[in-house]
Design an enzyme around this catalytic site. Structure first.
Site, PDB file in Angstrom:
ATOM      1  N   ASP A 237      -0.567   1.053   0.052  1.00 16.03           N
ATOM      2  CA  ASP A 237      -1.066   2.279   0.674  1.00 16.03           C
ATOM      3  C   ASP A 237      -0.081   3.444   0.510  1.00 16.03           C
ATOM      4  OD1 ASP A 237      -3.185   3.358   2.509  1.00 16.03           O
ATOM      5  OD2 ASP A 237      -1.454   3.714   3.808  1.00 16.03           O
TER       6      ASP A 237
ATOM      7  N   HIS B 109     -13.096   3.598   0.774  1.00 17.83           N
ATOM      8  CA  HIS B 109     -13.368   3.772   2.197  1.00 17.83           C
ATOM      9  C   HIS B 109     -12.967   5.144   2.718  1.00 17.83           C
ATOM     10  CE1 HIS B 109      -9.187   2.979   1.773  1.00 17.83           C
ATOM     11  NE2 HIS B 109      -8.965   3.266   3.049  1.00 17.83           N
ATOM     12  N   ASP B 110     -12.305   5.953   1.893  1.00 16.36           N
ATOM     13  CA  ASP B 110     -11.883   7.297   2.309  1.00 16.36           C
ATOM     14  C   ASP B 110     -12.748   8.386   1.698  1.00 16.36           C
ATOM     15  OD1 ASP B 110      -9.668   6.288   3.731  1.00 16.36           O
ATOM     16  OD2 ASP B 110      -8.368   6.412   1.966  1.00 16.36           O
TER      17      ASP B 110
ATOM     18  N   GLU C  51      -1.462   3.164  -4.496  1.00 22.16           N
ATOM     19  CA  GLU C  51      -2.295   4.321  -4.159  1.00 22.16           C
ATOM     20  C   GLU C  51      -1.401   5.552  -4.177  1.00 22.16           C
ATOM     21  OE1 GLU C  51      -5.261   6.049  -0.708  1.00 22.16           O
ATOM     22  OE2 GLU C  51      -3.285   5.306  -0.206  1.00 22.16           O
TER      23      GLU C  51
ATOM     24  N   ASP D  43      -3.745  -5.493   1.523  1.00 21.15           N
ATOM     25  CA  ASP D  43      -3.319  -4.110   1.666  1.00 21.15           C
ATOM     26  C   ASP D  43      -1.951  -4.087   2.325  1.00 21.15           C
ATOM     27  OD1 ASP D  43      -3.708  -1.212   1.948  1.00 21.15           O
ATOM     28  OD2 ASP D  43      -5.841  -1.696   1.872  1.00 21.15           O
TER      29      ASP D  43
END
Ligand code: TEU
Length: 569
Positions: free
Chosen positions: A204, A333-334, A259, A102
């Site tokens: 990200d 995860h969000d 993302e 990430d």
């Protein structure tokens, strides 16, 4: 696109997303670690995973669980050591698997050395690594932009009297990408990880890095009016990404996923069409906002099924035509667990989990499986605010209560919307704490772990795990999963989502009943005529234990889902 688009190895791959803090703890600390992941690689290999996306394990104060990086080139001791990381890379490669890490470079933690230097004086050479502005004439923030985690997007530095920009938490300061030294430092950092053997990057909120340098007030004419239109897919973003490609991704043949927050289809085509030399593929979130009334995340409503199908369809068709490539996902995860959100995590939990999997894995793109999804982990439904850990959830709870929402109602919203829904520890077996830790878990284990865990999923041939394993293998076996052109078949049916993927002489057909009703779905005449002309249907995967023939009228039990291959076999 065209069917002639060049095939890439990752078109037939599946990615597994690991939230290390909640995956597997080998030390008894209560938080997962890198060795915990290494220990489970055989499990992931058994599932058929090609790429593991490991979320941030860098040095960080952890206000946003690692998305607030304080040192990009060192491992947070909570997760282990650099040797552990190197061992992970080796063990993955030994199994023919790849590692995607990430990269969080829209912002750094305010504890990063660059920020410490920057805030020390206006003359410091690092000052310009971040975004500083003088106060508005009234002394308040320079403009009315709002943070994504609630409150103004600017923080006052009392010493210099200037504000710095923070689009997320106040401890996450936005980097100034206009500064060439920042761009160079980021590329050098990525090359450092290339040197460690990393094969890919998940970038990200990368579409937020280029801000409109006028920093205008948002007049609210385009909802949600929080300033995002001035930095989402901003003026120089493609130029910045192309430079990363030319120096890092291209020469080292990385697989990359960007993302993309609040983006558009046209932009995602630009980000992921190979001719533009930017990313391999993109995440977008439109399909995960179909239960936000008027775009408002912190208000509840039943999800809009037609909107969900329309969004999948528009993106399938649009990315195909434009030569882009989708990252396919229902969970991360969000996000609250899709199983609890779109289907039934009680009576029909197994059917539901398999239905979501088949529906997603039949689409064009690269599928992502988020830890626990493959065993059907649901939202935990906590009854006390004390269980929540996530900074966004806690901020929003406070803000909702301040705005007059009752604590009970605010809790009800969090139960559905909190990011913590996805962050409960991975359930490995039925021993205490689900086998996640020998210590006290940092976040509560879901109470249903005794029935929902990896051990029992591996034992039962008809488990959700084995359903995923088959889907992942099917994508490797049949080129049509990655190549077939998309066509929607259900004509706005209120309960059924049906689509086909076609190549020259073959078709895949997916029919999924997103309801607890028993019903019969009739394929519209023209579609039936076109598809049945291609040959006989062979059921590749279903979730009912039955093997219905491909026919114009299809009987569907609650949450039934079937995938046929139509061909002249
Ligand atoms: O998230 C980006 C993002 O905007 C959302 O997914 C966000 O968490 C959600 O919309 C809030 O309502 C990425 C990471 O995935 C997330 O975990 C980080 O907190 C965030 O960036 C900041 O780095």
């Amino acid at each position: 696109m065209s069917e002639s688009r060049q095939a890439e190895w990752w078109h037939r791959s599946t990615v597994y997303q690991v939230y290390p803090k909640s995956f597997n703890d080998t030390t008894g600390s209560g938080t997962g670690d890198i060795r915990g992941l290494t220990e489970k690689l055989d499990y992931l290999q058994q599932l058929g995973i090609d790429i593991v996306w490991l979320q941030p394990v860098y040095v960080s104060p952890g206000h946003d669980n690692g998305y607030d990086v304080a040192d990009y080139e060192r491992i947070n001791p909570e997760f282990g050591t650099m040797e552990d990381f190197e061992e992970l890379v080796q063990e993955l490669h030994r199994r023919g698997m790849k590692l995607m890490t990430d990269i969080v470079v829209n912002h750094t933690s305010t504890e990063h050395e660059w920020f410490r230097q920057a805030i020390s004086s206006k003359e410091n050479p690092y000052r310009d690594y971040y975004i500083w502005r003088d106060p508005a004439p009234d002394g308040g923030p320079p403009n009315n932009w709002q943070s994504k985690f609630g409150g103004p997007a600017w923080q006052l530095d009392e010493t210099s009297g200037q504000y710095y920009l923070t689009l997320f938490d106040k401890t996450q300061a936005d980097l100034n990408w206009e500064n060439e030294r920042v761009r160079r430092a980021v590329n050098e950092m990525m090359l450092f990880w290339v040197g460690k053997g990393v094969d890919g990057f998940r970038m990200d909120v990368i579409n937020l890095i280029s801000k409109d340098q006028r920093f205008p007030d948002d007049d609210g004419s385009v909802p949600p009016g929080d300033g995002r239109k001035f930095y989402t897919d901003g003026p120089r973003v493609h130029e910045f990404i192309r430079a990363m490609y030319d120096e890092v991704f291209g020469p080292h043949q990385m697989v990359t996923v960007g993302e993309m927050s609040s983006t558009t289809l046209a932009e995602c085509i630009r980000y992921s069409n190979p001719e533009r030399r930017e990313f391999s593929m993109t995440f977008n979130f439109h399909h995960l906002k179909v239960d936000y009334p008027g775009g408002r995340k912190w208000e509840l409503m039943p999800y809009d099924f037609e909107a969900l199908k329309r969004l999948f369809s528009d993106w399938q068709t649009g990315m195909q035509q434009g030569g882009g490539w989708n990252a396919l996902f229902f969970n991360n995860h969000d996000q609250p667990r899709a199983l609890s959100r779109f289907t039934d995590d009680g009576t029909y939990r197994e059917e539901s989990a398999k239905l979501l999997a088949t529906t997603l894995h039949g689409l064009q793109g690269t599928p992502y499986v988020y830890q626990g999804e493959e065993i059907g982990m649901p939202n935990p439904r906590w009854s006390s605010i004390r269980e929540f850990r996530d900074i966004e959830s806690l901020n929003m709870y406070r803000i909702l209560c301040e705005q007059g929402t009752s604590p009970e109602e605010a809790l009800a919203v969090l139960q559905e919307r909190s990011r913590d829904n996805a962050r409960t520890p991975m359930q490995w077996d039925d021993s205490p704490n689900a086998g996640f830790t020998a210590g006290t878990p940092w976040i509560k284990v879901d109470e249903r772990y005794k029935e929902i865990n990896v051990r029992q999923a591996l034992e039962r041939p008809d488990s959700i795990f084995h359903h995923y394993r088959k889907l992942i293998a099917l994508r490797k076996t049949y080129g049509i999963f990655s190549e077939g052109l998309y066509r929607r078949l259900d004509e706005e049916h209120p309960e059924v989502y049906a689509y086909a993927r076609t190549t020259g002489g073959e078709a895949l057909v997916v029919v999924s009943n997103f309801s607890a009703k028993q019903l019969t779905f009739r394929l519209p005449d023209q579609h039936w005529a076109d598809l049945s002309a291609l040959g006989e249907g062979k059921l590749l995967i279903g979730n009912t234990g039955e093997e219905p023939a491909f026919a114009q009228e299809i009987s569907l039990s609650p949450y039934a889902s079937y995938l046929w291959l139509i061909s002249r076999a």
